[in-house]
Design an enzyme around this catalytic site. Structure first.
Site, PDB file in Angstrom:
ATOM      1  N   LYS A   1      26.177  27.525  24.035  1.00 13.87           N
ATOM      2  CA  LYS A   1      26.614  26.460  23.108  1.00 13.87           C
ATOM      3  C   LYS A   1      28.134  26.540  22.909  1.00 13.87           C
ATOM      4  CE  LYS A   1      22.108  26.835  20.952  1.00 13.87           C
ATOM      5  NZ  LYS A   1      21.218  26.312  19.930  1.00 13.87           N
TER       6      LYS A   1
ATOM      7  N   HIS B   1      19.416  18.412  26.094  1.00 16.29           N
ATOM      8  CA  HIS B   1      19.237  19.423  25.049  1.00 16.29           C
ATOM      9  C   HIS B   1      19.129  18.708  23.705  1.00 16.29           C
ATOM     10  CE1 HIS B   1      20.021  22.693  22.250  1.00 16.29           C
ATOM     11  NE2 HIS B   1      19.643  23.512  23.212  1.00 16.29           N
TER      12      HIS B   1
ATOM     13  N   GLU C   1      20.297  19.227  20.898  1.00 13.66           N
ATOM     14  CA  GLU C   1      21.554  19.029  20.155  1.00 13.66           C
ATOM     15  C   GLU C   1      22.337  17.839  20.724  1.00 13.66           C
ATOM     16  OE1 GLU C   1      22.904  23.105  20.388  1.00 13.66           O
ATOM     17  OE2 GLU C   1      21.258  23.652  19.065  1.00 13.66           O
TER      18      GLU C   1
ATOM     19  N   GLU D   1      11.337  22.829  24.386  1.00 16.20           N
ATOM     20  CA  GLU D   1      12.018  23.394  23.220  1.00 16.20           C
ATOM     21  C   GLU D   1      11.643  22.590  21.975  1.00 16.20           C
ATOM     22  OE1 GLU D   1      15.741  25.692  24.327  1.00 16.20           O
ATOM     23  OE2 GLU D   1      16.347  23.609  24.305  1.00 16.20           O
TER      24      GLU D   1
ATOM     25  N   GLY E   1      19.266  30.627  23.242  1.00 14.69           N
ATOM     26  CA  GLY E   1      20.531  30.308  22.575  1.00 14.69           C
ATOM     27  C   GLY E   1      21.139  31.557  21.970  1.00 14.69           C
TER      28      GLY E   1
HETATM   29  C1  PEP Z   1      18.752  26.595  22.685  1.00 15.01           C
HETATM   30  O1  PEP Z   1      19.920  26.447  22.405  1.00 15.01           O
HETATM   31  O2  PEP Z   1      18.271  25.955  23.635  1.00 15.01           O
HETATM   32  C2  PEP Z   1      17.941  27.536  21.912  1.00 15.01           C
HETATM   33  C3  PEP Z   1      16.688  27.686  22.234  1.00 15.01           C
HETATM   34  O3  PEP Z   1      18.566  28.198  20.881  1.00 15.01           O
HETATM   35  P1  PEP Z   1      17.967  29.439  20.026  1.00 15.01           P
HETATM   36  O4  PEP Z   1      17.437  30.434  21.039  1.00 15.01           O
HETATM   37  O5  PEP Z   1      19.140  29.973  19.281  1.00 15.01           O
HETATM   38  O6  PEP Z   1      16.887  28.899  19.164  1.00 15.01           O
END
Ligand code: PEP
Length: 251
Positions: A11, A98, A100, A170, A236
């Site tokens: 990120k 993603h 985000e 996710e 992440g």
């Molecule tokens: C991600 O950024 O795809 C993610 C899964 O983040 P985290 O592992 O911090 O939840």
């Protein structure tokens, strides 16, 4: 049949000195394992670090990924980076869709599909990120949301192109929140994705790597990764530290 794949999504984190140290620690550890036991491992740093990291990672078992790619190759698109540009830096994987990007930057299913197509066209491997919100899960819409996200990509590139890429499930409610889907919840959606693909491409779907992402940590990775349709993780927070990332890779 499917190799484990673990991808770190940095990120908006990193600096030249932090990256050099982290990558050094990762490479040292990854090199001591025999290739037979070796999971496939990649990191996705911010764009500006791709050039220096491409050099550091040359001839190492660690691959380079990018966090996004714009769908157009060139033009008046201030601030964007195209897949053809990424291809010049030894980038192997590119995250598309993603959550985000979808929630903070307005990437729609249509735009995600166009980005996927652009990445594929350059011979890079798209990592299609899909997942439902908590509200969608609680109102039993998970299956519909997942299928709609898959379908919008297949409408543009076809099912074979998706089956020869990577998919990351996710659940949005699990990203960066410390909440992880239970192994059963995750496996259920992974099986849904694989079955849906199998109906379209047959046995080829057995080779598709489907990753789980959402607060994966060293203490929950092993259980998640033993599930039959979970082929690794998109990580992440825990990918920013060599010890926790490696522990996940070898869970
Ligand atoms: C991600 O950024 O795809 C993610 C899964 O983040 P985290 O592992 O911090 O939840």
């Amino acid at each position: 049949m499917r190799k484990r794949l673990v991808i770190g999504n940095w990120k908006l984190h990193g600096s030249l000195s932090e990256n050099a140290q982290l990558v050094q620690d990762l490479i040292t550890d990854l090199k001591v394992l025999s290739s037979e036991n070796q999971p496939q491992v990649a990191i996705c740093p911010p764009f500006v670090y791709l050039s220096s990291l491409a050099q550091l990672l040359e001839s190492t078992p660690l691959s380079l990924g990018a966090q996004d790619a714009f769908e157009q190759e060139k033009g008046a698109f201030t601030g964007e980076v195209s897949a053809s540009m990424l291809a010049e830096f030894n980038v192997k994987y590119v995250l598309v869709g993603h959550s985000e990007r979808r929630t903070l930057f307005g990437d729609t299913d249509q735009r995600v599909a166009a980005k996927f197509e652009a990445v594929k066209k350059q011979g890079l491997i798209p990592v299609l990120c899909i997942g439902e919100t908590l509200q969608q899960r609680e109102s039993n819409q998970t299956q519909d949301v997942i299928i709609a996200q898959l379908q919008s990509v297949v409408d543009v590139v076809g099912a074979e192109a998706l089956a020869t890429s990577v998919i990351a499930y996710e659940p949005i409610w699990a990203i960066g929140t410390g909440k992880t889907a239970t192994t059963q919840q995750a496996q259920q959606v992974h099986a849904l994705i694989r079955n849906w693909l199998t109906e379209r491409v047959g046995e080829k779907a057995l080779t598709t790597q489907i990753l789980y992402g959402g607060s994966v940590k060293p203490d929950n990775a092993a259980e998640l990764f033993t599930q039959p349709d979970i082929d690794g993780g998109l990580i992440g927070g825990a990918s920013l530290e060599a010890e926790s990332f490696l522990a996940i890779c070898y869970s």
